[in-house]
Design a protein around this motif. Sequence first.
Motif, mmCIF file in Angstrom:
data_model
loop_
_atom_site.group_PDB
_atom_site.id
_atom_site.type_symbol
_atom_site.label_atom_id
_atom_site.label_comp_id
_atom_site.label_asym_id
_atom_site.label_seq_id
_atom_site.Cartn_x
_atom_site.Cartn_y
_atom_site.Cartn_z
ATOM 1 N N GLU A 226 0.742 -1.388 -0.043
ATOM 2 C CA GLU A 226 0.000 -0.064 0.119
ATOM 3 C C GLU A 226 0.706 1.292 -0.138
ATOM 4 O O GLU A 226 0.615 2.081 -0.812
ATOM 5 C CB GLU A 226 -0.969 0.111 1.295
ATOM 6 N N ASP A 227 1.803 1.323 0.940
ATOM 7 C CA ASP A 227 2.597 2.472 0.822
ATOM 8 C C ASP A 227 4.122 2.184 0.244
ATOM 9 O O ASP A 227 4.859 1.678 0.985
ATOM 10 C CB ASP A 227 2.791 2.940 2.229
ATOM 11 N N LYS A 228 4.288 2.225 -1.023
ATOM 12 C CA LYS A 228 5.359 1.959 -1.883
ATOM 13 C C LYS A 228 6.689 2.889 -1.268
ATOM 14 O O LYS A 228 7.730 2.169 -1.285
ATOM 15 C CB LYS A 228 5.096 2.222 -3.381
ATOM 16 N N ILE A 229 6.388 4.057 -1.216
ATOM 17 C CA ILE A 229 7.623 4.883 -0.673
ATOM 18 C C ILE A 229 8.217 4.370 0.742
ATOM 19 O O ILE A 229 9.577 4.434 0.845
ATOM 20 C CB ILE A 229 7.295 6.185 -0.698
ATOM 21 N N ALA A 230 7.389 4.042 1.614
ATOM 22 C CA ALA A 230 7.719 3.748 2.902
ATOM 23 C C ALA A 230 8.665 2.116 2.803
ATOM 24 O O ALA A 230 9.669 2.242 3.423
ATOM 25 C CB ALA A 230 6.754 3.472 3.827
ATOM 26 N N ALA A 231 8.083 1.499 1.848
ATOM 27 C CA ALA A 231 8.484 0.297 1.790
ATOM 28 C C ALA A 231 10.103 0.319 0.971
ATOM 29 O O ALA A 231 10.804 -0.384 1.317
ATOM 30 C CB ALA A 231 7.509 -0.489 0.714
ATOM 31 N N ALA A 232 9.938 1.320 -0.069
ATOM 32 C CA ALA A 232 11.225 1.489 -0.708
ATOM 33 C C ALA A 232 12.400 2.027 0.294
ATOM 34 O O ALA A 232 13.460 1.793 0.353
ATOM 35 C CB ALA A 232 11.197 2.719 -1.839
ATOM 36 N N ARG A 233 11.692 3.040 1.305
ATOM 37 C CA ARG A 233 12.877 3.652 2.150
ATOM 38 C C ARG A 233 13.458 2.468 3.066
ATOM 39 O O ARG A 233 14.547 2.366 3.540
ATOM 40 C CB ARG A 233 11.996 4.548 3.159
ATOM 41 N N ARG A 234 12.683 1.584 3.372
ATOM 42 C CA ARG A 234 13.177 0.423 3.928
ATOM 43 C C ARG A 234 13.915 -0.703 3.459
ATOM 44 O O ARG A 234 14.983 -1.154 3.823
ATOM 45 C CB ARG A 234 11.969 -0.463 4.784
ATOM 46 N N TRP A 235 13.555 -1.018 2.051
ATOM 47 C CA TRP A 235 14.263 -2.268 1.338
ATOM 48 C C TRP A 235 15.225 -1.893 0.164
ATOM 49 O O TRP A 235 16.207 -2.459 0.082
ATOM 50 C CB TRP A 235 13.286 -2.937 0.644
ATOM 51 N N VAL A 236 15.177 -0.534 -0.221
ATOM 52 C CA VAL A 236 16.128 -0.096 -1.256
ATOM 53 C C VAL A 236 17.651 -0.162 -0.622
ATOM 54 O O VAL A 236 18.483 -0.582 -1.205
ATOM 55 C CB VAL A 236 15.735 1.083 -1.861
ATOM 56 N N LYS A 298 6.192 4.591 -10.733
ATOM 57 C CA LYS A 298 7.038 5.399 -11.411
ATOM 58 C C LYS A 298 8.046 6.248 -10.439
ATOM 59 O O LYS A 298 9.152 6.559 -11.019
ATOM 60 C CB LYS A 298 6.388 6.587 -12.393
ATOM 61 N N SER A 299 7.617 6.622 -9.258
ATOM 62 C CA SER A 299 8.454 7.451 -8.519
ATOM 63 C C SER A 299 9.676 6.377 -8.099
ATOM 64 O O SER A 299 10.860 6.862 -7.614
ATOM 65 C CB SER A 299 7.605 7.636 -7.102
#
Length: 493
Positions: A226-236, A298-299
Amino acid sequence: MSQPNDADHMETLDRDLKRFGSLESAAIYSSRPLIGVGLSLVFIGLAALFAGLSPVGSESGLFVIIAAGLGAYMALNIGANDVANNMGPAVGAKALSMAGAIAIAAICESAGALLAGGDVVSTISKGIIDPAGLSETRTFIWAMMAALLSAALWVNLATWVGAPVSTTHSVVGGVMGAGIAAAGIGAVNWPTMGAIAASWVISPVLGGIIAAAVLAFIKWKIIYVEDKIAAARRWVPVLIGLMSAAFGAYLALKGLKKIVHVDMGTALLIGAVLGTVVAALSRPLIHRQAEGLENRNKSLKVLFRLPLVLSAALLSFAHGANDVANAVGPLAAIVHAQQAGDFAAKVSIPLWVMVIGALGISFGLVFFGPKLIRMVGGQITKLNPMRAYCVALSAATTVIVASWLGLPVSSTHIAVGGVFGVGFFREWHAERRVRRLSGSRPNARPLPREERKRRKLVRRSHFLTIIAAWVITVPAAAMMSAVCFYFLAKMLG
């Protein structure tokens, strides 16, 4: 009758100038390949001239001069074909422009060849031919020259067709063919050839599986939440650390052999430490980049661009360190044989020979590389930064796994296999979603066969062309090498 005014004259002049401008642009565009060919011939001639003027060439004579030209030709073809596998995904994902990719690759390939390139190479590649079969120095020199020429011709042909092939396998085929022509079929070490043939399957399949697994993880943990950006902050940052660990171990194993010997355990330890440090350092950077991004797929591409560029640069450095020997190994063997009057299982590579290899790879990339970079980056399947990152990570990881298992693998097959793996995984995932949606609608009709074929995400024509080129590389190079050996023996004997 009215006379034409100045405005009419100017309009006519503009039309004529526009025509001349169009003709000039067309002439420049059509002559571009000829410019590359011309400059390549100049480089080959300069390499031969340099070898002839050097103390080695003046002492050793015609063989070294011819071999230097052949080594330069092979290096040009390695740059035109092999380097595309490292830069293609980054260009296809639009993380790098074509000019930026060529500049980075040329610098990193040359640095890898000159700074970390192996200073000792096997003259009879990977023990393919029994040295006893090539007891005469002159026969050995002809065999090495035939291997160089045939491998270069085959890679040149593959580049023209648009198929990325293994330059290592081309040299292997060349050495095998020349060895058979010189000493008979019994001179070939067939168990070694069997292991190399197995790598045709192992390399792309392993690379494809790892790339597909990483893409599945990204979809599961980042894209489909649901929250792609929060997941990206954690996993990228974790993914960046994993990539750094893989490249740290990869470069320790393959790129530092000239400086210090590193075993597998030490390489993995170096990779683990480097990955942990880079993951910690990248976390605040990713948090800053993620600020203000919209919660959509896209972000997410923005966050993968920098790691992708760095991975492409590191792959090019490691490639230069390892594959320059494909161009200059036989040349170094010829130089040694001419100087010493015999040949050894391993020989040192003189600095001037390494310079020919490094410059040749860079020039080949600049003159002829864009064709295969475009093909690998965009014509097999569509890549974005996330998918291209998966390919880069799989390339480094697969080499480490293969080294641990003691399997001979091809960096070309691994990288292209990673692209195929990403594409086929996307196909499977898309069809799975369609079936799931169809199952929720009982009256839905299945798509016609033509429409299902149109929706395939991997271009089958490129897939079949590349697989065919891989399969016939060793036998084709071997047959060409045997012909070259007979020709050289007749002309120079």
